[in-house]
Design a protein around this motif. Structure first.
Motif, PDB file in Angstrom:
ATOM      1  N   ARG A 504       0.850  -1.188   0.000  1.00 57.41           N
ATOM      2  CA  ARG A 504       0.000   0.000   0.000  1.00 57.41           C
ATOM      3  C   ARG A 504       0.887   1.240   0.000  1.00 57.41           C
ATOM      4  O   ARG A 504       2.017   1.194   0.486  1.00 57.41           O
ATOM      5  CB  ARG A 504      -0.905   0.039   1.235  1.00 57.41           C
ATOM      6  CG  ARG A 504      -1.891  -1.103   1.377  1.00 57.41           C
ATOM      7  CD  ARG A 504      -2.556  -1.037   2.732  1.00 57.41           C
ATOM      8  NE  ARG A 504      -3.504  -2.121   2.957  1.00 57.41           N
ATOM      9  CZ  ARG A 504      -3.792  -2.612   4.159  1.00 57.41           C
ATOM     10  NH1 ARG A 504      -3.203  -2.094   5.233  1.00 57.41           N
ATOM     11  NH2 ARG A 504      -4.670  -3.581   4.293  1.00 57.41           N
ATOM     12  N   LYS A 508      -2.169   6.963   0.586  1.00 56.54           N
ATOM     13  CA  LYS A 508      -3.551   6.535   0.798  1.00 56.54           C
ATOM     14  C   LYS A 508      -3.932   6.694   2.259  1.00 56.54           C
ATOM     15  O   LYS A 508      -5.047   7.132   2.582  1.00 56.54           O
ATOM     16  CB  LYS A 508      -3.705   5.084   0.359  1.00 56.54           C
ATOM     17  CG  LYS A 508      -5.141   4.591   0.317  1.00 56.54           C
ATOM     18  CD  LYS A 508      -5.903   5.198  -0.847  1.00 56.54           C
ATOM     19  CE  LYS A 508      -7.281   4.603  -1.002  1.00 56.54           C
ATOM     20  NZ  LYS A 508      -8.007   5.163  -2.161  1.00 56.54           N
ATOM     21  N   SER A 511      -4.425  10.372   2.933  1.00 58.82           N
ATOM     22  CA  SER A 511      -5.635  10.869   2.289  1.00 58.82           C
ATOM     23  C   SER A 511      -6.891  10.458   3.066  1.00 58.82           C
ATOM     24  O   SER A 511      -7.790  11.269   3.291  1.00 58.82           O
ATOM     25  CB  SER A 511      -5.705  10.350   0.851  1.00 58.82           C
ATOM     26  OG  SER A 511      -6.930  10.676   0.245  1.00 58.82           O
ATOM     27  N   TYR A 552      -7.503  -1.456   0.328  1.00 60.43           N
ATOM     28  CA  TYR A 552      -7.693  -0.008   0.390  1.00 60.43           C
ATOM     29  C   TYR A 552      -7.788   0.627  -0.988  1.00 60.43           C
ATOM     30  O   TYR A 552      -8.254   1.771  -1.106  1.00 60.43           O
ATOM     31  CB  TYR A 552      -6.559   0.634   1.186  1.00 60.43           C
ATOM     32  CG  TYR A 552      -6.815   0.633   2.677  1.00 60.43           C
ATOM     33  CD1 TYR A 552      -7.387   1.733   3.303  1.00 60.43           C
ATOM     34  CD2 TYR A 552      -6.509  -0.470   3.452  1.00 60.43           C
ATOM     35  CE1 TYR A 552      -7.639   1.740   4.661  1.00 60.43           C
ATOM     36  CE2 TYR A 552      -6.748  -0.483   4.825  1.00 60.43           C
ATOM     37  CZ  TYR A 552      -7.319   0.626   5.420  1.00 60.43           C
ATOM     38  OH  TYR A 552      -7.579   0.617   6.769  1.00 60.43           O
ATOM     39  N   GLU A 553      -7.378  -0.068  -2.022  1.00 58.24           N
ATOM     40  CA  GLU A 553      -7.504   0.492  -3.360  1.00 58.24           C
ATOM     41  C   GLU A 553      -8.963   0.645  -3.762  1.00 58.24           C
ATOM     42  O   GLU A 553      -9.299   1.462  -4.618  1.00 58.24           O
ATOM     43  CB  GLU A 553      -6.765  -0.394  -4.373  1.00 58.24           C
ATOM     44  CG  GLU A 553      -5.261  -0.354  -4.236  1.00 58.24           C
ATOM     45  CD  GLU A 553      -4.709   1.063  -4.378  1.00 58.24           C
ATOM     46  OE1 GLU A 553      -5.137   1.772  -5.305  1.00 58.24           O
ATOM     47  OE2 GLU A 553      -3.868   1.460  -3.548  1.00 58.24           O
ATOM     48  N   GLN A 556     -12.597   4.773  -1.360  1.00 61.28           N
ATOM     49  CA  GLN A 556     -12.424   6.145  -1.826  1.00 61.28           C
ATOM     50  C   GLN A 556     -12.729   7.166  -0.736  1.00 61.28           C
ATOM     51  O   GLN A 556     -12.790   8.360  -1.011  1.00 61.28           O
ATOM     52  CB  GLN A 556     -13.351   6.397  -3.037  1.00 61.28           C
ATOM     53  CG  GLN A 556     -13.140   5.425  -4.183  1.00 61.28           C
ATOM     54  CD  GLN A 556     -11.704   5.419  -4.688  1.00 61.28           C
ATOM     55  OE1 GLN A 556     -11.067   6.471  -4.796  1.00 61.28           O
ATOM     56  NE2 GLN A 556     -11.180   4.229  -4.995  1.00 61.28           N
ATOM     57  N   GLN A 558     -12.551   9.812   2.303  1.00 60.24           N
ATOM     58  CA  GLN A 558     -11.636  10.815   2.820  1.00 60.24           C
ATOM     59  C   GLN A 558     -12.299  11.489   4.018  1.00 60.24           C
ATOM     60  O   GLN A 558     -13.371  12.082   3.885  1.00 60.24           O
ATOM     61  CB  GLN A 558     -11.282  11.862   1.757  1.00 60.24           C
ATOM     62  CG  GLN A 558     -10.398  11.343   0.646  1.00 60.24           C
ATOM     63  CD  GLN A 558      -9.977  12.440  -0.312  1.00 60.24           C
ATOM     64  OE1 GLN A 558     -10.680  13.430  -0.480  1.00 60.24           O
ATOM     65  NE2 GLN A 558      -8.825  12.279  -0.920  1.00 60.24           N
TER      66      GLN A 558
END
Length: 612
Positions: A504, A508, A511, A552-553, A556, A558
């Motif tokens: 990872r 990320k 973010s 985690y990809e 999305q 935040q």
């Protein structure tokens, strides 16, 4: 030629010639020339084939390989020669860590070493079980430093190869207390029953009188104490402080004490207190004792366990369904938390690592844990962003893939965020335990007087503390907290071992949790998203089907502060304080000597707990 020989056997031995040499009598020997040519061609062909098939080590590694096998066993002299030479350096000319060279992923295939149980005690007199390293407090990046500390060899180099570790390899790691019926091997991996899975415990102590009580409660209150193996790094005054492994009552008078009954399950690294430079280095040495156990746990030296803690923590870990799960939190105070008669936990609140803040040195530090009593333990462990050094429980491969960074001289607050970011980048996920299996003795209430008498490792700061800023700059840049730093502006020693993984990207992490490493600011009130279980409900659905961590990809999300006005004020106040600090530094050089005196006085009055 070969076909004219009387028998094939003759082609493999010399034949007496009747002609002799220069017309002399028949006393010389000649060799069948075509056969020699054939053999030479065969050898050359095999050598050429090996270049494409066998993973030969590089030039630096070849000098360290044992002649009688493929295991890399450098002795003190070989390491010393490497340290003195220009070899063993990274692309920036910095000296590389010995482990980096010997266990380069490009050198050997990813295979976990053989594990056994019970583990044969690590013998530091056996040159194949130890190696010499430079004491980090003496390391200055130059060539004049000699390896002088003898430490155990790592069981294995990291097994992630800068990508997510395979499920097959992860499932292979782990020993059981009983062997497989067919193979008689204790290395049974995921096939091992829960009650037979072994536990490795990394314990670091600095002159702490309660260290022996921690060991006592750990073994006495475990349901299966026979599966526990402890690596204890006891940093003490060798002439004044009693060893942690010495029971309070001599074993001849009370042989039923845990330190008497289970003495063979404790590996002791006795370190003179003058070599102590903080908990990270001590835990680094403790991690070196890992030998393939199923689980790995660490905690502080003033910890008291509850009854059947081993069964409970394994069940909690198993309930996550996540091979990469790490249960971690800062244990609560021991006062009124454990029933002294039954040994059961009385405190039901869970501790959640859900908030952080920037320090003056632009470094992230965990805030005090958030206590929650409205998240039912029936819900099980819940996901959280951060990791605590005060308690951690994971699969054994965690200590292999995320070994403690030895180059963190007198860096205390940096320890936890470093391990959190590195663990995240390798693919691990952090969970708040659903139930408390241990508690911490703080310098509060009835324990305040005794705990404040415990010395702190900071007493060695004048001996080794000159290069703290150098090491802080290194660690911040290495884990992505200083992206503005030029790649050549910091020392890369140990980066391959103690840097980020490749499963990872930490960008990320920043973010998702609202952290800006460039501006050194972050979103506040992250606990609003974490402590009620919202984070867990949002992210847990992205657990990979094979159980190898959260994907985690596919996330999305935040985080944004729900109370931005208050957060803006806090960030603005921080920036104002930073400007004032810079102005003070620029105009206050003349007060440097008096400031140093005040610092010394403050250290003399410091009365924190045993870890500082």
């Amino acid at each position: 030629d070969f076909h004219s020989m009387a028998s094939p056997r003759q082609s493999f031995r010399t034949r007496r010639s009747g002609a002799g040499v220069a017309g002399g009598g028949g006393g010389s020997f000649t060799v069948d020339t075509p056969l020699i040519i054939r053999l030479a061609v065969l050898v050359i062909a095999l050598w050429a084939l090996s270049l494409f098939v066998l993973p030969f080590p590089n030039h630096e590694t070849q000098r360290l390989v044992r002649r009688r096998g493929v295991g890399l066993r450098p002795n003190k002299e070989r390491i010393s020669r490497r340290m003195q030479s220009t070899e063993g350096r990274d692309g920036n000319g910095n000296r590389m860590d010995p482990m980096t060279i010997r266990y380069s992923p490009a050198t050997f295939p990813l295979v976990a070493p053989k594990a056994t149980w019970p583990v044969r005690r690590v013998d530091l007199r056996d040159e194949y079980q130890y190696e010499y390293i430079i004491h980090p407090g003496d390391y200055d990046g130059g060539d004049d430093t000699e390896p002088k500390m003898k430490v155990p060899r790592f069981w294995s180099r990291p097994l992630h190869n800068n990508t997510l570790m395979s499920r097959g390899l992860a499932s292979f790691i782990g020993t059981c207390t009983t062997p497989d019926a067919a193979s008689r091997s204790h290395a049974r991996g995921s096939a091992c029953p829960l009650e037979e899975r072994t536990i490795f415990v990394a314990l670091a102590s600095y002159r702490d009188y309660q260290c022996r009580d921690t060991l006592e409660s750990m073994f006495i209150r475990a349901r299966h104490p026979e599966r526990i193996r402890v690596a204890l790094v006891d940093q003490r005054d060798l002439e004044m402080d009693p060893s942690c492994v010495f029971p309070r009552i001599p074993c001849i008078r009370d042989p039923n004490q845990a330190l008497c009954k289970f003495a063979d399950q404790i590996e002791l690294y006795d370190m003179d207190r003058h070599l102590a430079i903080g908990p990270s280095f001590a835990r680094h040495i403790a991690y070196r004792y890992y030998r393939g156990e199923y689980y790995a746990m660490q905690m502080d030296a003033q910890t008291i366990f509850v009854l059947d803690w081993d069964v409970d923590v394994i069940n909690q870990h198993q309930s996550t369904g996540n091979e990469m799960a790490v249960l971690s939190h800062t244990p609560q105070d021991i006062i009124d938390s454990v029933d002294p008669k039954t040994g059961k936990a009385l405190e039901r609140k869970r501790t959640i690592m859900c908030e952080t803040h920037y320090l003056r040195e632009n470094y992230l530090e965990n805030d005090l844990s958030n206590l929650k009593d409205d998240v039912s333990s029936e819900r099980g462990p819940i996901l959280q962003p951060f990791w605590s050094a005060a308690f951690s429980f994971a699969r054994g491969h965690f200590v292999v893939n995320v070994p403690y960074d030895q180059y963190m001289t007198f860096l205390f607050s940096e320890e936890e965020i470093s391990m959190a970011l590195r663990g995240f980048s390798v693919g691990y996920d952090f969970y708040s335990p659903a139930r408390n299996i241990c508690f911490h003795t703080y310098a509060n209430g009835e324990n305040e007087k005794d705990r404040k008498k415990v010395p702190l490792f900071w007493e060695n700061e004048k001996r080794y503390g000159d290069d703290v800023d150098h090491f802080r700059t290194r660690i911040k840049a290495m884990i992505g907290l200083s992206p503005e730093k030029n790649v050549h502006a910091w020392n890369h020693v140990g980066k391959e071992l103690y840097g980020l993984g490749g499963a990872r990207q930490v960008s990320k992490f920043f973010s998702i949790y609202g952290i800006d490493p460039m501006e050194k600011i972050h979103e506040h009130h992250l606990c609003d998203f974490v402590d009620d279980g919202t984070m867990h409900e949002t992210f847990a659905k992205h657990l990979r089907s094979n159980g190898m961590g959260i994907d985690y990809e596919s996330i999305q999300y935040q985080f944004k502060d729900s109370r931005p006005v208050e957060a803006s004020q806090r960030n603005g106040n921080r920036k104002m304080k930073e400007l004032v600090r810079v102005e003070e530094q620029q105009g206050g050089q003349k007060d440097a000597s008096s400031a140093a005196e005040e610092k010394d006085k403050g250290q003399d009055q410091n009365t924190g707990d045993g870890t500082g």
